[in-house]
Motif scaffolding. Structure first.
Motif, PDB file in Angstrom:
ATOM      1  N   GLY A  32       0.771  -1.502   0.210  1.00 26.39           N
ATOM      2  CA  GLY A  32      -0.167  -0.023  -0.028  1.00 26.39           C
ATOM      3  C   GLY A  32       0.944   1.301   0.230  1.00 26.39           C
ATOM      4  O   GLY A  32       0.723   1.701  -0.766  1.00 26.39           O
ATOM      5  N   GLY A  33       1.909   1.367   0.561  1.00 31.22           N
ATOM      6  CA  GLY A  33       3.020   2.489   1.099  1.00 31.22           C
ATOM      7  C   GLY A  33       3.577   2.864  -0.523  1.00 31.22           C
ATOM      8  O   GLY A  33       3.515   3.788  -1.137  1.00 31.22           O
ATOM      9  N   LEU A  34       3.783   1.295  -1.356  1.00 28.97           N
ATOM     10  CA  LEU A  34       4.743   1.903  -2.423  1.00 28.97           C
ATOM     11  C   LEU A  34       3.623   2.168  -4.006  1.00 28.97           C
ATOM     12  O   LEU A  34       3.863   3.157  -4.150  1.00 28.97           O
ATOM     13  N   LEU A  35       2.142   1.908  -3.366  1.00 23.96           N
ATOM     14  CA  LEU A  35       1.118   2.789  -4.509  1.00 23.96           C
ATOM     15  C   LEU A  35       0.990   4.327  -4.083  1.00 23.96           C
ATOM     16  O   LEU A  35       0.604   4.926  -4.970  1.00 23.96           O
ATOM     17  N   VAL A  36       1.014   3.861  -2.644  1.00 19.53           N
ATOM     18  CA  VAL A  36       0.354   5.862  -2.266  1.00 19.53           C
ATOM     19  C   VAL A  36       2.008   6.889  -2.612  1.00 19.53           C
ATOM     20  O   VAL A  36       1.427   7.915  -3.131  1.00 19.53           O
ATOM     21  N   ALA A  37       1.982   6.275  -2.927  1.00 20.40           N
ATOM     22  CA  ALA A  37       4.268   6.725  -3.455  1.00 20.40           C
ATOM     23  C   ALA A  37       4.152   6.988  -4.337  1.00 20.40           C
ATOM     24  O   ALA A  37       4.657   8.318  -4.989  1.00 20.40           O
ATOM     25  N   HIS A  38       3.652   6.161  -5.228  1.00 18.08           N
ATOM     26  CA  HIS A  38       3.568   5.884  -6.052  1.00 18.08           C
ATOM     27  C   HIS A  38       2.674   7.140  -7.647  1.00 18.08           C
ATOM     28  O   HIS A  38       2.911   7.650  -8.006  1.00 18.08           O
ATOM     29  N   ALA A  39       2.137   7.123  -6.423  1.00 18.40           N
ATOM     30  CA  ALA A  39       1.041   8.319  -6.832  1.00 18.40           C
ATOM     31  C   ALA A  39       1.141   9.337  -7.783  1.00 18.40           C
ATOM     32  O   ALA A  39       0.157  10.013  -8.079  1.00 18.40           O
ATOM     33  N   HIS A  40       1.910   9.844  -6.695  1.00 18.40           N
ATOM     34  CA  HIS A  40       2.409  11.342  -6.687  1.00 18.40           C
ATOM     35  C   HIS A  40       3.405  10.874  -7.649  1.00 18.40           C
ATOM     36  O   HIS A  40       4.494  11.351  -6.847  1.00 18.40           O
ATOM     37  N   GLU A  41       3.911  11.789  -9.098  1.00 17.21           N
ATOM     38  CA  GLU A  41       5.340  11.799  -8.975  1.00 17.21           C
ATOM     39  C   GLU A  41       6.485  10.647  -8.750  1.00 17.21           C
ATOM     40  O   GLU A  41       7.968  10.389  -8.971  1.00 17.21           O
ATOM     41  N   GLY A  42       5.893   9.106  -8.885  1.00 15.29           N
ATOM     42  CA  GLY A  42       6.731   7.835  -9.344  1.00 15.29           C
ATOM     43  C   GLY A  42       7.269   7.709  -7.574  1.00 15.29           C
ATOM     44  O   GLY A  42       7.239   8.822  -7.096  1.00 15.29           O
ATOM     45  N   VAL A  43       7.361   6.654  -7.187  1.00 13.83           N
ATOM     46  CA  VAL A  43       8.891   6.615  -6.115  1.00 13.83           C
ATOM     47  C   VAL A  43       9.549   6.515  -6.215  1.00 13.83           C
ATOM     48  O   VAL A  43      10.772   6.351  -7.046  1.00 13.83           O
ATOM     49  N   SER A  44       9.735   7.804  -4.668  1.00 12.14           N
ATOM     50  CA  SER A  44      11.675   8.455  -4.891  1.00 12.14           C
ATOM     51  C   SER A  44      12.409   7.770  -3.709  1.00 12.14           C
ATOM     52  O   SER A  44      12.072   6.029  -3.184  1.00 12.14           O
ATOM     53  N   ALA A  90       2.617  -5.382 -10.243  1.00 10.34           N
ATOM     54  CA  ALA A  90       2.465  -6.181  -9.710  1.00 10.34           C
ATOM     55  C   ALA A  90       2.121  -5.965  -8.412  1.00 10.34           C
ATOM     56  O   ALA A  90       1.821  -7.083  -8.056  1.00 10.34           O
ATOM     57  N   ALA A  91       2.387  -5.288  -7.550  1.00 10.00           N
ATOM     58  CA  ALA A  91       2.260  -4.641  -6.347  1.00 10.00           C
ATOM     59  C   ALA A  91       0.555  -4.327  -6.368  1.00 10.00           C
ATOM     60  O   ALA A  91      -0.641  -4.962  -5.495  1.00 10.00           O
ATOM     61  N   ARG A  92       0.048  -4.105  -6.757  1.00  6.52           N
ATOM     62  CA  ARG A  92      -1.305  -3.744  -6.980  1.00  6.52           C
ATOM     63  C   ARG A  92      -1.890  -4.432  -7.279  1.00  6.52           C
ATOM     64  O   ARG A  92      -3.276  -5.054  -6.166  1.00  6.52           O
ATOM     65  N   ARG A  93      -1.733  -6.208  -7.652  1.00 10.10           N
ATOM     66  CA  ARG A  93      -2.201  -7.442  -8.189  1.00 10.10           C
ATOM     67  C   ARG A  93      -2.089  -7.902  -6.755  1.00 10.10           C
ATOM     68  O   ARG A  93      -2.550  -8.711  -6.225  1.00 10.10           O
ATOM     69  N   GLU A  94      -0.853  -8.055  -6.216  1.00 12.90           N
ATOM     70  CA  GLU A  94      -0.562  -8.560  -4.779  1.00 12.90           C
ATOM     71  C   GLU A  94      -1.581  -8.441  -4.320  1.00 12.90           C
ATOM     72  O   GLU A  94      -1.816  -8.693  -3.113  1.00 12.90           O
ATOM     73  N   LEU A  95      -1.319  -7.269  -3.933  1.00 10.88           N
ATOM     74  CA  LEU A  95      -1.908  -5.891  -3.110  1.00 10.88           C
ATOM     75  C   LEU A  95      -3.766  -6.926  -3.178  1.00 10.88           C
ATOM     76  O   LEU A  95      -3.850  -6.522  -1.342  1.00 10.88           O
ATOM     77  N   PHE A 145      -3.761  10.426  -2.050  1.00 12.43           N
ATOM     78  CA  PHE A 145      -5.080  10.695  -1.420  1.00 12.43           C
ATOM     79  C   PHE A 145      -6.486   8.985  -1.712  1.00 12.43           C
ATOM     80  O   PHE A 145      -7.207   8.743  -0.739  1.00 12.43           O
ATOM     81  N   MET A 146      -6.551   9.892  -3.561  1.00  9.87           N
ATOM     82  CA  MET A 146      -7.572   8.748  -3.920  1.00  9.87           C
ATOM     83  C   MET A 146      -6.670   7.322  -3.556  1.00  9.87           C
ATOM     84  O   MET A 146      -7.646   6.375  -3.463  1.00  9.87           O
ATOM     85  N   GLU A 147      -5.987   7.218  -3.202  1.00  5.45           N
ATOM     86  CA  GLU A 147      -5.642   5.457  -3.012  1.00  5.45           C
ATOM     87  C   GLU A 147      -5.119   4.766  -1.562  1.00  5.45           C
ATOM     88  O   GLU A 147      -5.965   3.727  -1.640  1.00  5.45           O
ATOM     89  N   LEU A 148      -5.433   6.052  -0.843  1.00  5.20           N
ATOM     90  CA  LEU A 148      -5.645   5.790   1.004  1.00  5.20           C
ATOM     91  C   LEU A 148      -7.434   5.723   0.705  1.00  5.20           C
ATOM     92  O   LEU A 148      -7.635   4.643   0.992  1.00  5.20           O
ATOM     93  N   GLN A 149      -7.572   6.050  -0.145  1.00  7.41           N
ATOM     94  CA  GLN A 149      -9.553   6.217  -0.127  1.00  7.41           C
ATOM     95  C   GLN A 149     -10.205   5.114  -0.727  1.00  7.41           C
ATOM     96  O   GLN A 149     -10.634   3.820  -0.072  1.00  7.41           O
ATOM     97  N   ALA A 150      -9.125   4.247  -1.532  1.00  2.01           N
ATOM     98  CA  ALA A 150      -9.298   2.715  -2.221  1.00  2.01           C
ATOM     99  C   ALA A 150      -8.727   1.919  -1.404  1.00  2.01           C
ATOM    100  O   ALA A 150      -9.692   0.487  -0.855  1.00  2.01           O
TER     101      ALA A 150
END
Length: 418
Positions: A310-322, A346-351, A389-394
């Motif tokens: 979940g952290g990866l997807l939230v981080a990626h949602a805005h300007e990618g994972v730094s 892959a992260a989204r499928r596993e999550l 925020f949209m990722e957190l909502q999901a």
């Protein structure tokens, strides 16, 4: 009531966590950085209040002045405190640490209109309690999010500990408020008005019933005989809640030997012991503790994996994972739980599979706690972008917990010591 030594009733958890945090090298460096960045801002805060609020004098508001004087006498607080009223239809209050000037208590105009004398003493005693215990010596959320040239100074696991200390500090401040108000029912109605914004006499708050809302979160739905009307009450997981958890802590203190002796309500020896009172609070706070980050069990590993993905997807949602965001997750989870970073797809499928298992195996409390920690990770840099925020909502929807939990956590993270 005679002056009470605040050390007699300070929350044990407040005292212990603060001691540990003040000894932490990252927190020490963050505090030095905060002091450098904020030096001189106290006068700015007061000037801002002078421009959009009214400083109250005794002649203007004798009831407020009397409440403040009574609270200062009970807590033995002998420093000058200014009180401002701010035009605001919401019911709220806050203490403002204002070096090098005097501390300030800010009350909304709506609060002054609808609070009784006992309720006013409770809320002013609470704010004065923060000043008495010097909670502002660890300014929050600034300490958790301040940066130097290398990025955020405090690692995420320490940031979570800072927010837990904020909740423990609220318990100490509430005890100060209860001693000043000397009326548990006034504390209940004060909590209710602050939480709901309602002042109507048609709704009578029940202190014990409100506190029992915690029980509906601690047990799994399958363990209950029938659904309860308060099952959707998850606000006790925000960092600064007007919540059943805080109310239960007030109930425990109001029934304690210490409170009854200090207020002259009972003979010596009657009521809950310090150990019994602390065990209630420690148990409730343990339910909010990120213990699954350290536990060694398949269930804890499942929760850690959900937080990582979940952290990866939230981080990626805005300007990618730094790289810094990946380091932050490693600091929170431990590098051994991070490993190779999967692709976003892959992260989204596993999550999806991991969250389905979490929803099936974890009680409401654990799912709520997981979303809270994910929200704090997203908010640790002081900003949550719309995409995050949209990722957190999901995630909230997938975990079957209300999105309002995200809102409350973000609000609490921004104002943890009001």
């Amino acid at each position: 009531m005679a002056t009470v030594n605040p050390g007699f009733f300070q929350s044990t958890l407040d005292r212990r966590l603060r001691s540990e945090l003040m000894a932490d090298k990252d927190v020490k460096w963050a505090l030095q950085r905060v002091d450098k960045v904020t030096t001189g801002l106290g006068f700015t805060a007061r000037r801002r209040l002078l421009s959009n609020a009214l400083r109250l004098t005794r002649s203007m508001a004798p009831g407020v002045a009397n409440a403040l004087a009574a609270c200062k006498e009970v807590l033995g607080y002998d420093k000058p405190v200014e009180v401002f009223v701010k035009p605001d239809p919401m019911i709220n209050a806050a203490a403002v640490y204002n070096p090098p000037g005097n501390p300030i208590i800010v009350l909304s105009s709506r609060l002054i209109e609808v609070f009784t004398e006992a309720e006013l003493r409770f809320v002013m005693g609470h704010e004065l309690g923060h000043l008495t215990f010097e909670h502002f010596s660890i300014p929050m959320p600034a300490t958790a999010i301040v940066e130097d040239a290398a990025g955020v100074i405090v690692p995420r696991h320490t940031a979570l500990k800072l927010y837990m200390w904020c909740r423990a500090a609220e318990v100490s401040a509430d005890r100060a408020g209860l001693l000043c108000g000397k009326d548990p029912e006034a504390a209940a109605s004060g909590f209710f008005k602050l939480a709901s914004g309602l002042s109507s006499g048609f709704v009578k708050p029940d202190l014990e019933a409100y506190a029992r809302q915690v029980d509906s979160l601690v047990s799994a739905p399958s363990a209950r005989a029938k659904p309860r009307e308060d099952d959707d009450s998850l606000d006790c997981f925000s960092t600064h809640p007007f919540s059943p958890l805080r109310v239960r802590a007030v109930v425990a203190f109001s029934k304690s030997r210490k409170y009854r002796e200090l207020t002259g309500l009972a003979a010596s020896g009657e009521g809950l012991s310090d150990e019994e009172m602390d065990s209630i609070i420690e148990r409730d706070f343990r339910e909010m503790d990120p213990s699954y980050l350290e536990e060694k069990s398949p269930h804890a590993e499942l929760l850690r994996r959900a937080l990582f993905l979940g952290g990866l997807l939230v981080a990626h949602a805005h300007e990618g994972v730094s790289e810094r965001e990946l380091q932050a997750l490693s600091a929170l989870l431990g590098s051994e739980h991070v490993g190779a970073m999967p692709s976003v797809d892959a992260a989204r499928r596993e999550l999806k599979d991991v969250v389905a298992r979490v929803r099936q195996d974890a009680p409401t409390l654990e799912r709520a706690r997981l979303l809270q920690h994910l929200t704090l990770v997203a908010a640790a840099d002081g900003n949550v972008a719309e995409e995050e925020f949209m990722e957190l909502q999901a995630m909230a929807e997938a975990l079957s917990v209300p999105l309002s939990l995200v809102d409350e956590t973000l609000r609490g993270a921004a104002h943890p010591l009001d």
